[in-house]
Design an enzyme around this catalytic site. Structure first.
Site, PDB file in Angstrom:
ATOM      1  N   GLU A 297       7.937  -2.569  -7.307  1.00 16.67           N
ATOM      2  CA  GLU A 297       7.990  -3.013  -8.755  1.00 16.67           C
ATOM      3  C   GLU A 297       9.298  -3.076  -9.471  1.00 16.67           C
ATOM      4  O   GLU A 297       9.624  -3.793 -10.106  1.00 16.67           O
ATOM      5  CB  GLU A 297       6.524  -2.776  -9.412  1.00 16.67           C
ATOM      6  CG  GLU A 297       5.352  -3.766  -9.377  1.00 16.67           C
ATOM      7  CD  GLU A 297       3.957  -3.129 -10.240  1.00 16.67           C
ATOM      8  OE1 GLU A 297       3.471  -4.122 -10.255  1.00 16.67           O
ATOM      9  OE2 GLU A 297       4.406  -3.161 -11.122  1.00 16.67           O
ATOM     10  N   HIS A 326      -0.160   9.678  14.993  1.00 15.69           N
ATOM     11  CA  HIS A 326      -1.500   9.346  15.926  1.00 15.69           C
ATOM     12  C   HIS A 326      -1.998   7.687  15.490  1.00 15.69           C
ATOM     13  O   HIS A 326      -2.948   7.078  16.152  1.00 15.69           O
ATOM     14  CB  HIS A 326      -2.857   9.654  15.797  1.00 15.69           C
ATOM     15  CG  HIS A 326      -2.587  11.426  16.145  1.00 15.69           C
ATOM     16  ND1 HIS A 326      -2.516  11.783  17.108  1.00 15.69           N
ATOM     17  CD2 HIS A 326      -2.731  12.872  15.271  1.00 15.69           C
ATOM     18  CE1 HIS A 326      -2.339  13.636  17.639  1.00 15.69           C
ATOM     19  NE2 HIS A 326      -2.303  13.834  15.741  1.00 15.69           N
ATOM     20  N   LYS A 440      -0.243 -12.696 -12.939  1.00 12.88           N
ATOM     21  CA  LYS A 440      -1.886 -12.832 -13.988  1.00 12.88           C
ATOM     22  C   LYS A 440      -1.637 -13.778 -14.180  1.00 12.88           C
ATOM     23  O   LYS A 440      -3.680 -13.748 -14.506  1.00 12.88           O
ATOM     24  CB  LYS A 440      -1.642 -11.869 -14.963  1.00 12.88           C
ATOM     25  CG  LYS A 440      -1.003  -9.721 -14.539  1.00 12.88           C
ATOM     26  CD  LYS A 440      -0.605  -9.336 -15.660  1.00 12.88           C
ATOM     27  CE  LYS A 440      -0.260  -7.535 -15.079  1.00 12.88           C
ATOM     28  NZ  LYS A 440      -0.413  -6.963 -16.399  1.00 12.88           N
TER      29      LYS A 440
END
Ligand code: PA5
Length: 471
Positions: A297, A326, A440
């Protein structure tokens, strides 16, 4: 690698040309150029701090916040069996990271292992998840504190969680119960949450102004929750304060944040656009998640400070040793050489286990028998690092002498200030997040909020499913 001093250290030899060759590694000449470019920024950040432009830097020195959260935690702790945090992004990730780092793995399930209430942090609006939780919680509401955290007070996820739990509390415990069980952490003066809290006379904690949530873990956002769950917030803040002296050092070579940022900046410009943080400690795993938000951000920006389109930003990736050996290391070694690795390594684990003896039928396991599990974990880190270095992949390590509140405070502050230096090197503003704000607003529009009709009509053609393309 062994360390006797308390605190954390940054080890950077394994990014140099001496180790991974001059095609991939940083040469002496390049290092000098980085020092020359970054050194003036140390002064620049100091001046910005003096001018009040980077107020997160002063959080560890704010005794008032620490005193206030400790008082409130003391007042609430005894009658609280469960603490529920509602928040997202910077209002949640620091809280989760502190809990995983500084409390035992079985904290919620084993009463003997915890020094505070069970903790649940909700940073999503998944109905199945919340329904299951509320079924469990609904008979325990009178022994539960709900801490709703929203700096802006306008975030749809946190607001909707809050409205669901508010209704539940009002239905089950009435207005007095709602007031008793809630703590609101938000802007001191403005925003919807502040308005609701004032009207319902809720207990409130304040989020100081002037920085995004991702820089706020050392404010009431992280400290209240930590104090409730038995974390030593004085040591956490002391660690950050002591790191402040290191990251303010005017000598580039003695300043870990300046060097860390310069190395990251260098590799980004050399085509290593991805930055992998890989803790070899389960406790530190969510700090990598916290870092992911801080880095993404803060540094992912379209425009530089003069308004030119730049579209910069290293992509932060979290991995966990040994688990991701792995899963990811095949790619990390043989895929594109486009990553800088940062390992987190712990010298002393406060709990350790001896590996049991090998049965007679399996003498080939004898090399493990009797060894400490921490020795195996740290050997795996060294083995992975060695394997990456053999393929000329640059590796940094942040060394923790142990995982404790002091060192975690150091780490948080080191990475916050590294982000400020990196922002200055990239020439962007690391403190805003305009692209998050659009998402938003788009949610408001899609949910039919008044005033967002134009945006809703712009979104529609892009989000409606075109069945011609549905197979
Ligand atoms: O770093 C940030 O500013 C964001 O990630 C916010 O923390 C997040 O969007 C939540 O915002 P708020 O605390 O205002 O609800």
């Amino acid at each position: 690698m062994s360390m006797s001093e308390k605190g954390i250290k940054l080890y950077y030899k394994n990014v140099t040309s001496d180790v991974i060759g001059s095609q991939q590694g940083i040469t002496d000449t390049q290092f000098k150029a980085l020092a020359e470019k970054t050194s003036p920024l140390i002064q620049q950040l100091k001046q910005q701090r003096k001018a009040g432009q980077i107020p997160y830097r002063d959080l560890p020195f704010n005794d008032q916040i620490a005193t206030q959260v400790k008082q409130l935690a003391d007042e609430l702790k005894d009658n609280c069996e469960n603490l529920v945090v509602l928040g997202i992004g910077g209002s949640a990730l620091g809280n989760i990271a502190l809990q995983t780092a500084l409390n035992p793995y079985m904290y919620n399930l084993d009463e003997s292992q915890r020094k505070g209430p069970r903790l649940f942090v909700f940073d999503n609006v998944d109905p199945a998840q919340l329904t299951s939780f509320l079924e469990w919680l609904s008979t325990r509401l009178d022994r539960t504190i709900i801490n709703v955290i929203s700096k802006s007070g306008r975030t749809a996820e946190t607001a909707s969680q809050f409205l669901i739990i508010r209704k539940l509390l009002l239905d089950k415990l009435g207005p007095a119960g709602f007031r008793k069980q809630m703590v609101a952490t938000t802007d001191p003066k403005q925003g919807t949450l502040r308005k609701i809290a004032a009207e319902a006379d809720l207990r409130c904690l304040e989020v100081p102004d002037g920085f995004g949530g991702r820089f706020s873990v050392l404010s009431a956002i992280g400290l209240f929750r930590a104090a409730m769950c038995g974390i030593d917030i004085d040591s956490l803040l002391q660690g950050a304060r002591d790191m402040d002296a290191c990251v303010s050092d005017e000598d580039f070579c003695a300043n870990p944040a300046a060097i860390n940022a310069a190395i990251n900046y260098h590799f980004y410009n050399q085509g290593k656009k991805n930055s992998v943080m890989m803790p070899y400690s389960y406790a530190l795993k969510d700090l990598a998640d916290w870092f992911r938000q801080l880095w993404a951000e803060s540094l992912g920006k379209a425009k530089d400070l003069t308004g030119n389109e730049v579209h910069v930003g290293p992509t932060p990736i979290k991995a966990l040793g040994t688990t991701d050996q792995h899963s990811q290391v095949q790619l990390y070694r043989e895929g594109p050489n486009d990553k800088l690795f940062t390992f987190l390594e712990v010298n002393n684990f406060d709990k350790d286990l001896k590996i049991g003896p090998a049965p007679d039928v399996a003498p080939e396991l004898g090399f493990l028998a009797g060894a400490d599990l921490s020795t195996l974990l740290n050997c795996e880190k060294k083995a992975t690092e060695y394997a990456l270095l053999k393929n000329q992949r640059p590796c940094l390590t942040v060394l923790f002498d142990s995982v404790n509140a002091y060192n975690v405070g150091q780490f948080i502050y080191l990475y916050e200030v590294t982000t400020s230096f990196a922002g200055a090197l990239f020439g962007i503003n690391p403190y805003d997040q305009p692209a998050v704000e659009l998402g938003k607003d788009a949610t408001f529009a899609l949910m039919g909020r008044d005033g967002f009709e134009d945006l809703a009509s712009q979104i529609k053609p892009l989000t409606e499913v075109d069945t011609d393309f549905l197979i």
